[in-house]
Design an enzyme around this catalytic site. Structure first.
Site, PDB file in Angstrom:
ATOM      1  N   GLU A  11      -5.319  -4.030 -12.191  1.00  0.00           N
ATOM      2  CA  GLU A  11      -5.212  -5.441 -12.570  1.00  0.00           C
ATOM      3  C   GLU A  11      -5.623  -6.367 -11.430  1.00  0.00           C
ATOM      4  OE1 GLU A  11      -2.869  -3.203 -13.194  1.00  0.00           O
ATOM      5  OE2 GLU A  11      -2.371  -3.282 -15.333  1.00  0.00           O
ATOM      6  N   LYS A  42       5.543 -10.248 -26.758  1.00  0.00           N
ATOM      7  CA  LYS A  42       4.815  -9.444 -27.737  1.00  0.00           C
ATOM      8  C   LYS A  42       5.067  -9.908 -29.167  1.00  0.00           C
ATOM      9  CE  LYS A  42       3.654  -4.711 -28.950  1.00  0.00           C
ATOM     10  NZ  LYS A  42       3.750  -3.298 -28.597  1.00  0.00           N
ATOM     11  N   MET A  51     -11.000  -5.985  12.852  1.00  0.00           N
ATOM     12  CA  MET A  51     -10.546  -7.278  13.353  1.00  0.00           C
ATOM     13  C   MET A  51      -9.200  -7.147  14.070  1.00  0.00           C
ATOM     14  SD  MET A  51     -11.364 -10.290  13.847  1.00  0.00           S
ATOM     15  CE  MET A  51     -12.457 -11.233  12.795  1.00  0.00           C
TER      16      MET A  51
HETATM   17  C1  LIG Z   1      -4.384  -7.115   1.999  1.00  0.00           C
HETATM   18  C2  LIG Z   1      -4.481  -7.318   3.471  1.00  0.00           C
HETATM   19  N1  LIG Z   1      -3.752  -6.552   4.310  1.00  0.00           N
HETATM   20  C3  LIG Z   1      -3.843  -6.738   5.656  1.00  0.00           C
HETATM   21  C4  LIG Z   1      -4.653  -7.693   6.180  1.00  0.00           C
HETATM   22  C5  LIG Z   1      -4.715  -7.913   7.684  1.00  0.00           C
HETATM   23  N2  LIG Z   1      -6.067  -7.642   8.202  1.00  0.00           N
HETATM   24  C6  LIG Z   1      -6.973  -8.602   8.444  1.00  0.00           C
HETATM   25  S1  LIG Z   1      -8.440  -8.016   8.971  1.00  0.00           S
HETATM   26  C7  LIG Z   1      -7.876  -6.440   8.911  1.00  0.00           C
HETATM   27  C8  LIG Z   1      -8.778  -5.288   9.292  1.00  0.00           C
HETATM   28  C9  LIG Z   1      -9.915  -5.127   8.352  1.00  0.00           C
HETATM   29  O1  LIG Z   1     -10.542  -3.894   8.606  1.00  0.00           O
HETATM   30  P1  LIG Z   1     -11.848  -3.470   7.872  1.00  0.00           P
HETATM   31  O2  LIG Z   1     -11.743  -3.729   6.433  1.00  0.00           O
HETATM   32  O3  LIG Z   1     -12.210  -2.094   8.270  1.00  0.00           O
HETATM   33  O4  LIG Z   1     -12.915  -4.530   8.400  1.00  0.00           O
HETATM   34  P2  LIG Z   1     -13.511  -4.833   9.840  1.00  0.00           P
HETATM   35  O5  LIG Z   1     -12.608  -5.846  10.488  1.00  0.00           O
HETATM   36  O6  LIG Z   1     -13.566  -3.547  10.596  1.00  0.00           O
HETATM   37  O7  LIG Z   1     -14.855  -5.396   9.527  1.00  0.00           O
HETATM   38  C10 LIG Z   1      -6.542  -6.388   8.497  1.00  0.00           C
HETATM   39  C11 LIG Z   1      -5.754  -5.150   8.393  1.00  0.00           C
HETATM   40  C12 LIG Z   1      -5.381  -8.492   5.261  1.00  0.00           C
HETATM   41  N3  LIG Z   1      -6.180  -9.479   5.652  1.00  0.00           N
HETATM   42  N4  LIG Z   1      -5.295  -8.270   3.933  1.00  0.00           N
END
Ligand SMILES: Cc1ncc(C[n+]2csc(CCOP(=O)(O)OP(=O)(O)O)c2C)c(N)n1
Length: 577
Positions: free
Chosen positions: A50, A162, A469
C-alpha cells in the site's frame, strides 16, 4: 438512480475524470473491487504494497498535474498508507486516498483489521473523512476531490465502512461543492503587488528564490518572462528545480545544506529576496539567524500559514504563484543592479560543481551527467540520501513537473513507486529513478508491478554499499565510526569493489540477479566506458523495467555541504584540508 456505495464511488471516479488508480485489495474493500471488475474504463494498477500505491498516486499527480487516487483496505492496509500520505502532505501533492473500514456496528470493538484511520491520518493529511452515513458518500467524495486540488494541494482520505459500501440508495453524484469556511485565495492583494514590484525595481542586490509552489501553480512560463525582462538571478529550493533550466546563466542552483556555493553566497549577500512558493524549510535556510540577514523578504504563497512562519517577511502576498506573477510582470523593469548581477555570475563561474571522487569506483556526478545526456527530457525521480542531492546538483533539469522527489519528509523508498506512477500516467516519457542501494530496498517489490504493467522505468542504483548520506555524516561529524551503515555482507566493508562484472559483489542482494528474478532487465556497470552503453541499452528496452547497478566510489561525498546547524555562509566544499 439506485446503487450501492461502491457503485457510487466508481461513478464518482469517472465523473472526476479518473481513469487510473493504484491500490491493493482486502476484505473491507472487496465491494469496490467487485464493481471495478465491470468497469475497465477505471484501470487499477495492483501495487505490491500500500505504501507503493500512495507513492505511485503521488508520482502520477506530480508528473501529470492531475489528482492521484489510491485505494487500500482497513487496518493494516490503511496504516501502510501513512508514510505515503505524510510524504504527499509535506510536498503539497493532491491525492484522494479511499480506505475501507470495518462495518459501522463494529467500529470501536477491536474488530478484525480495525484501525482508527481518521485519527491516524489527521496529522498527515490536508483533510480526512469517516463516512458514517451512506447518504453523505457522494458529497464527501466531491469535497475530497475539490479539497485535494484547490488552494494548497494535499492528500485527502475518505474512510468508508464496509456496510456503507454495500448500502443501496437512490442518489446521484453531486455536480457542485459548497464548503463554508474554505475559500482559497488565488489573487494577490493589489497594493502589496505594487509594493513588491517597486521594491524589486529599486533593489541594489535583488534575488529570486523559487520553490515547489511554482510547479503546482503552473508558473513556469510567466516566471521565464520575468527573468528575461529583469535579468535578476534566481535560486531555488530542492522542490523548485526544473522551473528554470539548470544551464540558464541566471540560475545559480539550489540553496541549502547541499546548495551551490553561488546560491548560498547570493542568499547571504542579497538585499531583497523575492520568494515564491517556498516554505523556508530548515534544510534550505540553515541557521535562521544567519539567513539573508541583509535582505527584505517578499513572500508569495497560497497558504497564509507559511508566511512569516520561519522568517520575518516584509511584504507578504497571499495568492497563487502564477496568478500573482501575471500581475507583477507588467510592473517590473530591467534591473539596474548590474554590478551585483555581474558579481553573481562571476561567482558562479568560479565555483563549478566538482564530480571527482576520492577512491576507486565510478563518480556519481559523472553518471548523473551521462543520464542527462542520454535522457535530457527524462522524468527524474530519486530516493533519499546522497543519490537525491547528487541528482539535484548534477542532472540538467529543464522543465516543470519533471522532478519527483520527497522534499519535506525525506522518504527513502519514495522514488521507485513514484516513478511507476509517473510512467503509468505518461507512457510516452522515459522515467528514471536514481536510487541508493539502501533506499531501493524499501519498495523493491514494485518491480513486480512494473513487470506486470510493462512499465519501462529505469532504476539507476548508485551503489556505494552504504547508507551513504548517514555514512557521510559519520565520516564528517563522528570520526568515521561507521555504526551500522555498511550494507555489504555481514556489515563488513570488503575493500574496493570487484570490478569484474562477472562476479557478483559481496553485498546483499545482487541487484542484477534480483531484477532478473522479477522478470526485469539487470545490468551491472563497473567501468566508466560502460556507462553510456548501459544507458543506451536501457533506452532501447520499452516493455519492462531496467535495473542498472552502478558501482560507485564507496566514500564519495556530496559537496558542498553546510554542516547541520550552521549558516548558509558556513559551507564546506570538501577541498578544505
Ligand atoms: C524511511 C527512511 N528511513 C531512514 C531515513 C534516514 N536516512 C536518510 S539518508 C539515509 C541513507 C540512504 O542510503 P542509500 O539509500 O543507500 O542512499 P545514498 O545516501 O547512499 O545515496 C538514511 C538511512 C530516511 N530518510 N527515510
Amino acid at each position: 438512480m439506485e446503487r450501492t456505495g461502491s457503485q457510487l464511488i466508481v461513478e464518482a471516479l469517472k465523473k472526476e475524470g479518473v481513469d487510473l488508480i493504484f491500490g491493493y485489495p482486502g476484505g473491507a474493500v472487496i465491494p469496490i473491487f467487485d464493481v471495478l471488475y465491470d468497469h475497465p474504463e477505471v484501470e487499477l494498477v495492483l501495487n505490491r504494497h500500500e505504501q507503493g500505491s500512495v507513492h505511485a498516486a503521488d508520482g502520477y499527480a506530480r508528473a501529470t498535474g492531475k489528482v492521484g487516487v489510491c485505494l487500500a483496505t482497513s487496518g493494516p492496509g490503511a496504516t501502510n498508507t501513512i508514510t505515503g500520505l505524510a510524504t504527499a502532505n509535506f510536498d503539497s501533492i493532491p491525492i484522494v486516498c479511499i480506505t475501507g473500514q470495518v462495518p459501522r456496528n463494529m467500529i470501536g470493538n477491536d474488530a478484525f483489521q480495525e484501525a482508527d484511520t481518521q485519527g491516524l491520518t489527521r496529522p498527515v493529511s490536508k483533510h480526512n473523512y469517516l463516512v458514517t452515513r451512506r447518504a453523505d458518500l457522494g458529497r464527501v467524495l466531491k469535497e475530497a476531490f475539490y479539497i485535494a486540488q484547490t488552494g494548497r494541494p494535499g492528500p485527502v482520505i475518505v474512510d468508508i465502512p464496509k456496510d456503507v459500501l454495500n448500502t443501496i440508495l437512490d442518489d446521484e453524484y453531486p455536480e457542485e461543492v459548497s464548503l463554508r469556511g474554505y475559500n482559497p485565495v488565488y489573487k494577490g492583494h493589489s497594493r502589496q503587488i505594487h509594493k513588491a514590484a517597486e521594491a524589486l525595481n529599486n533593489a541594489q542586490k535583488p534575488l529570486f528564490y523559487i520553490g515547489g509552489g511554482m510547479h503546482l501553480s503552473g508558473a513556469q512560463d510567466i516566471f521565464r518572462q520575468i527573468v528575461d525582462k529583469t535579468g535578476i538571478p534566481v535560486t531555488s529550493s530542492l522542490m523548485g528545480l526544473g522551473i528554470l533550466e539548470q544551464e540558464d546563466p541566471n540560475f545559480l542552483g539550489m540553496i541549502g545544506m547541499h546548495g551551490t556555493v553561488a546560491a548560498n553566497q547570493a542568499i547571504t549577500d542579497c538585499d531583497l529576496l523575492f520568494s515564491i512558493g517556498v516554505r523556508f524549510d530548515d534544510r534550505a535556510t540553515g541557521d535562521l539567524n544567519r539567513f539573508a540577514t541583509h535582505a527584505d523578504i517578499i513572500h508569495i504563497d497560497i497558504d497564509p500559514t507559511t508566511i512569516s512562519r520561519n522568517v520575518a517577511v516584509k511584504i507578504p502576498i497571499v495568492g497563487d504563484a502564477r496568478t500573482v506573477l501575471e500581475e507583477v510582470a507588467p510592473l517590473l523593469e530591467e534591473s539596474k543592479a548590474h554590478d551585483w548581477i555581474d558579481e553573481i555570475k562571476t561567482r558562479k563561474k568560479l565555483n563549478p560543481l566538482d564530480e571527482s571522487v576520492p577512491g576507486p569506483g565510478l563518480s556519481p556526478g559523472h553518471i548523473i551527467r551521462q543520464i542527462g545526456h542520454v535522457f535530457p527530457q527524462g522524468i527524474i525521480c530519486t530516493e533519499v540520501g546522497q543519490n537525491q542531492m547528487w541528482t539535484a546538483l548534477f542532472y540538467p533539469f529543464n522543465r516543470t513537473r519533471s522532478w519527483l522527489t520527497s522534499g519535506g519528509l525525506g522518504t527513502m523508498g519514495y522514488g521507485f513507486p513514484a516513478a511507476l506512477g509517473a510512467q503509468a500516467g505518461l507512457p510516452d516519457k522515459r522515467v528514471i529513478d536514481i536510487a541508493g542501494d539502501g533506499s531501493i530496498q524499501m519498495n523493491i517489490q514494485e518491480l513486480a508491478t512494473c513487470v506486470d504493467q510493462k512499465l519501462p522505468v529505469i532504476i539507476a542504483i548508485l551503489n556505494n554499499g552504504y547508507l551513504g548520506m548517514v555514512r557521510q555524516w559519520q565520516e564528517l561529524f563522528h570520526k568515521k565510526r561507521y555504526s551500522h551503515t555498511c550494507l555489504t555482507a555481514a556489515g563488513q566493508d570488503n575493500g574496493p569493489w570487484n570490478t569484474d562484472a562477472q562476479t557478483p559483489p559481496p553485498y546483499h542482494p545482487d541487484f542484477v540477479m534480483l531484477a532478473k528474478a522479477y522478470g526485469a532487465e539487470g545490468i551491472r556497470v563497473t567501468k566508466e566506458e560502460e556507462i553510456i552503453p548501459a544507458l543506451e541499452k536501457a533506452k532501447s528496452i520499452t516493455d519492462r523495467p531496467i535495473v542498472i547497478d552502478f558501482l560507485i566510489d564507496k566514500e564519495a561525498n556530496v559537496w558542498p555541504m553546510v554542516p547541520p546547524g550552521a549558516g548558509l555562509d558556513q559551507y564546506i566544499t570538501g577541498q578544505e584540508a
